[in-house]
Design an enzyme around this catalytic site. Structure first.
Site, PDB file in Angstrom:
ATOM      1  N   SER A  46     -30.546   8.837 -43.562  1.00  0.00           N
ATOM      2  CA  SER A  46     -30.999   9.148 -44.917  1.00  0.00           C
ATOM      3  C   SER A  46     -32.002   8.115 -45.398  1.00  0.00           C
ATOM      4  CB  SER A  46     -29.776   9.137 -45.841  1.00  0.00           C
ATOM      5  OG  SER A  46     -30.171   9.074 -47.179  1.00  0.00           O
TER       6      SER A  46
ATOM      7  N   TYR B 125     -21.287   4.509 -48.865  1.00  0.00           N
ATOM      8  CA  TYR B 125     -21.931   5.648 -48.197  1.00  0.00           C
ATOM      9  C   TYR B 125     -23.235   5.209 -47.525  1.00  0.00           C
ATOM     10  CZ  TYR B 125     -25.104   9.569 -47.699  1.00  0.00           C
ATOM     11  OH  TYR B 125     -26.024  10.443 -47.190  1.00  0.00           O
TER      12      TYR B 125
ATOM     13  N   LYS C 137     -24.526   4.834 -43.382  1.00  0.00           N
ATOM     14  CA  LYS C 137     -25.746   5.353 -42.741  1.00  0.00           C
ATOM     15  C   LYS C 137     -26.434   4.231 -41.960  1.00  0.00           C
ATOM     16  CE  LYS C 137     -25.531   9.658 -43.908  1.00  0.00           C
ATOM     17  NZ  LYS C 137     -25.078  10.587 -42.855  1.00  0.00           N
TER      18      LYS C 137
END
Ligand code: UDP
Length: 340
Positions: free
Chosen positions: A126, A151, A155
């Protein structure tokens, strides 16, 4: 010989669109999902679009035995790993859950890839890894910033897992695709985004407001240093994004990678403000989206958009759909869900 691609998390928003594009490109696809954050709507939609039911394994990628079994049952040439939790706010409240789920599932995929003689691994990363960038647009060489949520951290860590695994085990090749803001739905309106509860993301909130499920869209902040004061993002059509995966898988399978681990930005290269997106939605669909300005949302970056030229050149991929067409597809999907 047809190549087989495993799509982990393949019943979700991005996974289901990627599955359709892979099938249309001629790959055999195996879909696996634990259904923790979706129902069968999108998988059933995929079945309708392609006209047949793909192999579907309900399983958790945190379960190493199940992952091993999957790699034994199928001769997997490439795996695209989507299976992960994705709510930024929830990750702040439940970091252990996020770290355990997102990290161990990917480690299991890498371990199974290795123990089964190697594999091509595509990781869904992302633009969040860039944080608040010093310069826009961002290239793949722009520095990653310290993650602002568990989160985002997962990634970054999974990118590093892949990079290091590829370095240590020559039988594993890896590509990380860094998505900007995926929006829209399949033109058939049979698959799309299905947020649980109140949507966090802008476009589902817009479509739900337009259809009357939500009273009013809050535009978070109109005092940013941008032309209209609202944040700038790079909104990428979900079908365009899905096609980038097909290009990346083909590059891996055809032995066209220039490095054993590669990273590509997947975006349009065009910044669009929140207000511009809302206005474009109203115009193209002929509906009103009740909205008001609200305070900034904690953790939002002011402006980020991609320099997608590496993906354009190396993957032979380019975002093609206009933002208007994408917003029309998002609206068609919302109406489909409402049975209209
Ligand atoms: N946004 C908004 N209202 C909402 C949801 C999002 O104004 O209800 C804005 C948000 O502040 C950001 C942009 O829309 O500027 C995109 O947010 P989203 O959560 O979709 O993606 P992000 O860029 O945060 O990953």
């Amino acid at each position: 010989m047809k190549k087989t691609v495993l799509v982990s998390g393949g019943a979700g928003f991005i996974g289901s669109h990627v599955t359709v594009e892979l099938v249309e490109a001629g790959y055999d696809v195996v879909v696996a999902d634990n259904m923790s954050n979706c129902d069968m709507t999108c998988f059933d939609g995929v079945t309708k679009i392609i006209g047949r039911r793909l192999p579907f394994i309900r399983m958790d990628f945190c379960d190493m035995e199940a992952v091993e079994r999957l790699f034994s049952d199928y001769q997997i040439d490439a795996v695209i790993h989507f299976a992960a939790f994705k709510a930024v706010g929830e990750s702040v409240a439940e970091p252990i859950l996020y770290y355990r789920n997102n990290l161990s599932s990917f480690l299991n995929v890498l371990e199974a890839a290795r123990s089964h003689g190697g594999c091509n691994v595509l990781f869904s990363s992302s633009a969040t890894v860039y944080g608040e960038p010093d310069e826009t647009p961002v290239t793949e060489r722009s520095p990653r910033q310290p993650a602002t949520s568990p989160y985002g951290n997962t990634k970054q860590m999974c990118e590093d897992f892949l990079r290091d695994a590829v370095k240590a085990y020559p039988e594993i090749k890896g590509i990380a695709l860094r998505y900007f803001n995926p929006i829209g739905a399949h033109p058939s309106a049979l698959i799309g985004e299905l947020p649980r509860g109140v949507p966090n993301n802008l476009v589902p909130f817009i479509t739900q407001t337009a259809i009357g499920k939500r009273e009013c869209l809050n535009i978070f902040g109109n005092d940013y240093p941008t032309p209209d004061g609202t944040c700038l993002r790079d909104y990428i059509d979900i079908v365009d994004l899905a096609k980038a995966h097909v290009c990346a898988v083909a590059r891996m399978l055809d032995g066209r990678m220039k490095e054993p681990y590669e990273i590509f930005n997947i975006g349009t290269g065009r910044p669009v403000s929140v207000l511009e997106l809302v206005n474009a939605f109203e115009k193209v669909n002929g509906v009103k989206v009740n909205h008001r300005f609200a305070p900034r949302r904690a953790g939002d970056v002011t402006a980020i958009w991609a320099d997608p030229s590496l993906a354009n050149r190396e993957l032979g991929w380019k975002a093609e759909r206009s933002v208007e067409d994408t917003l029309a597809a998002a609206w068609a999907w919302e109406k489909h869900l409402a049975g209209k």
